[in-house]
Design a protein around this motif. Sequence first.
Motif, short mmCIF file in Angstrom:
data_model
loop_
_atom_site.label_atom_id
_atom_site.label_comp_id
_atom_site.label_asym_id
_atom_site.label_seq_id
_atom_site.Cartn_x
_atom_site.Cartn_y
_atom_site.Cartn_z
N ARG A 14 12.01 5.81 22.32
CA ARG A 14 10.96 6.83 22.12
C ARG A 14 11.44 8.21 22.52
O ARG A 14 10.93 9.21 22.04
N SER A 19 10.46 -0.26 20.28
CA SER A 19 9.51 -0.31 19.17
C SER A 19 9.37 1.03 18.47
O SER A 19 9.10 1.09 17.28
N SER A 20 9.62 2.13 19.20
CA SER A 20 9.57 3.44 18.53
C SER A 20 10.68 3.54 17.49
O SER A 20 10.48 4.09 16.41
N LEU A 53 12.08 0.96 15.96
CA LEU A 53 11.72 0.07 14.85
C LEU A 53 10.68 0.73 13.95
O LEU A 53 10.74 0.63 12.72
N SER A 54 9.74 1.42 14.59
CA SER A 54 8.68 2.06 13.83
C SER A 54 9.26 3.13 12.90
O SER A 54 8.86 3.25 11.73
N VAL A 114 10.89 1.43 9.93
CA VAL A 114 9.90 0.95 8.96
C VAL A 114 9.31 2.11 8.17
O VAL A 114 9.13 2.03 6.95
N GLY A 115 9.05 3.22 8.87
CA GLY A 115 8.52 4.40 8.19
C GLY A 115 9.49 4.93 7.14
O GLY A 115 9.10 5.31 6.03
N HIS A 122 11.82 3.17 5.63
CA HIS A 122 11.83 2.17 4.57
C HIS A 122 10.71 2.48 3.56
O HIS A 122 10.92 2.49 2.35
N ARG A 123 9.55 2.77 4.11
CA ARG A 123 8.39 3.01 3.26
C ARG A 123 8.53 4.32 2.48
O ARG A 123 8.24 4.38 1.28
N LEU A 153 10.87 -8.06 11.56
CA LEU A 153 11.09 -7.01 10.57
C LEU A 153 12.30 -7.29 9.69
O LEU A 153 12.48 -6.65 8.66
N LEU A 211 11.25 -7.80 6.29
CA LEU A 211 10.76 -6.66 5.51
C LEU A 211 11.92 -5.77 5.06
O LEU A 211 11.98 -5.34 3.92
#
Lengths: 406, 120
Positions: B28, B61-62, B64-65, B68-69, B71-72, B99, B102
């Motif tokens: 983070r 997790s930050s 990973l987040s 994912v963002g 990726h999207r 994940l 995904l």
Amino acid sequence: MDGDSRWFAALREILAAAHLWRPERLAAQVSAALEPVGLSSRIWLADYEQVTLRELPSAGAKPAEPLPIDSSLAGRAFARVRSLPAGDGHWYVPMVDATDRIGVMEFTGVPGAGEVERCELVAGLIGHLIATTTPRSDHLDVVRRSQPMSPASELLWRLLPPLTASSDSVVISAVVRPCYDVGGDGFDYVLDGSTAYLVIMDAVGRGLAAGLACAVALAAIRATRRAGGDLAEQARAADAALAEQFADVRFVTAVLAELDVDSGRLRYCNAGHPRPLVLRGGRSVRELTGGVRLPLGVASSAGVATSTEVAVEMLQPGDRLLLHTDGVTEARTAGGDRFGVGRLVDLVERHADAGLPAPETVRRLAHAIAEHQGSALADDATLMLVQWSGAAAARTVPVADRGNDA
Amino acid sequence: MNDDILVVRTEDAEARIVVLTASGELDRDTVKSLAVAADDALGRGRDRIVLDVGRVTFCDSSGLSLIVGLHRRAAASGGVLRVACAQGIVLTALQISNLDRLLYLDPTLEAALHAVRSGE
């Protein structure tokens, strides 16, 4: 009046006063109500981190020094949920709300061990009354703080159920760290009928942003559960709510489970969370690897379909189910040494085998983790211990120590 | 601590391809430097992204987040994100969070580049 009538009058006075009582006068009013039965009392509340017992001060009076739970007689009564004598008619009696440990009542003037049961009755009543009065009183809440609380922690603590709850066959006890500056960790449970519903979660990020994501996920899960939705539907509702509320990716890892306390059948799904552990009487430890799906909030936001498979595991009587967030096992010393699953399991077994009540086991685990980290920067750490055992549940209910296992 | 930093290198390849190479701790406190590099790449129309995490030593997790963002966002503009060389604690984090189901993971940078070039 005879003895029973005087006791009845004292309880009646406390109950009558409770409708209108002002929190800062509570301790003095209770003690005054007990005067006709020859007792006086003080009220000690456990702080949020469960390190000390702090006196609920009366208006104008200076509170006493906090008592350390680990090294005082009052603390021992709190830890063991057992009344303990301190000599000279002086007793420490645990104070719980149902089975959630709130603190300890200190009584002086107790003529004999036979009167302790009546003190326990009073402590039980005061425990309930403090629990019901706290939502309208900052005074009662602030007494329990050793430092100010961040907005994220203020949000979280209002979301969570009591740390401990039991029924006749199961006990659930949880702990969250750091108490005053938590991020997105949370937990939930309900004990209804023959089912214990369990949730543990960890929202991405820190502070209020993480707390909000946790709040959204928890609200969606509860709403769906209360409308009769199953585990998969609860997870999907959280996916949808998180995607709807936040433009960026806010995912929440979680385990959602339901335990049938008649049969021991555990159904669960795991949304990207550390695996639940089943501990069986010191003989085996199993990681529950099934029910895997993406974290809550990822599926909808990433535009991919999620399937939520629900796994089933049969528990045996006496089994312990341990749910945790990664802040527990990933807690590292400044030198990088991880706390790890091994240490965690070892400590649970050791404390539970020593006959400690479940809330005391998780309290000591939380302290072991904090000690392990020292001053290293700490992630949130949440633990939930579920013991499927009537005997374990009974250990969370206060009874007098008549000198058998002091 | 000195090792608590994240260094991100950006290399444009042909067409819309960009390689982001991250080294250090992705958490983070450091996630912003990767976010800035990713924003920059996407802003220049580079939406076929290879993220090389082979030298990332920690990922919370930050981190990973953010992945994912990314990726999207890449997918939303018709591009793709390939995560290359995940290993050790980063791979574990991706697996624990599921994940890996995904995201597109490639064991090597070559495999990731091959995949983006062939339009996968």
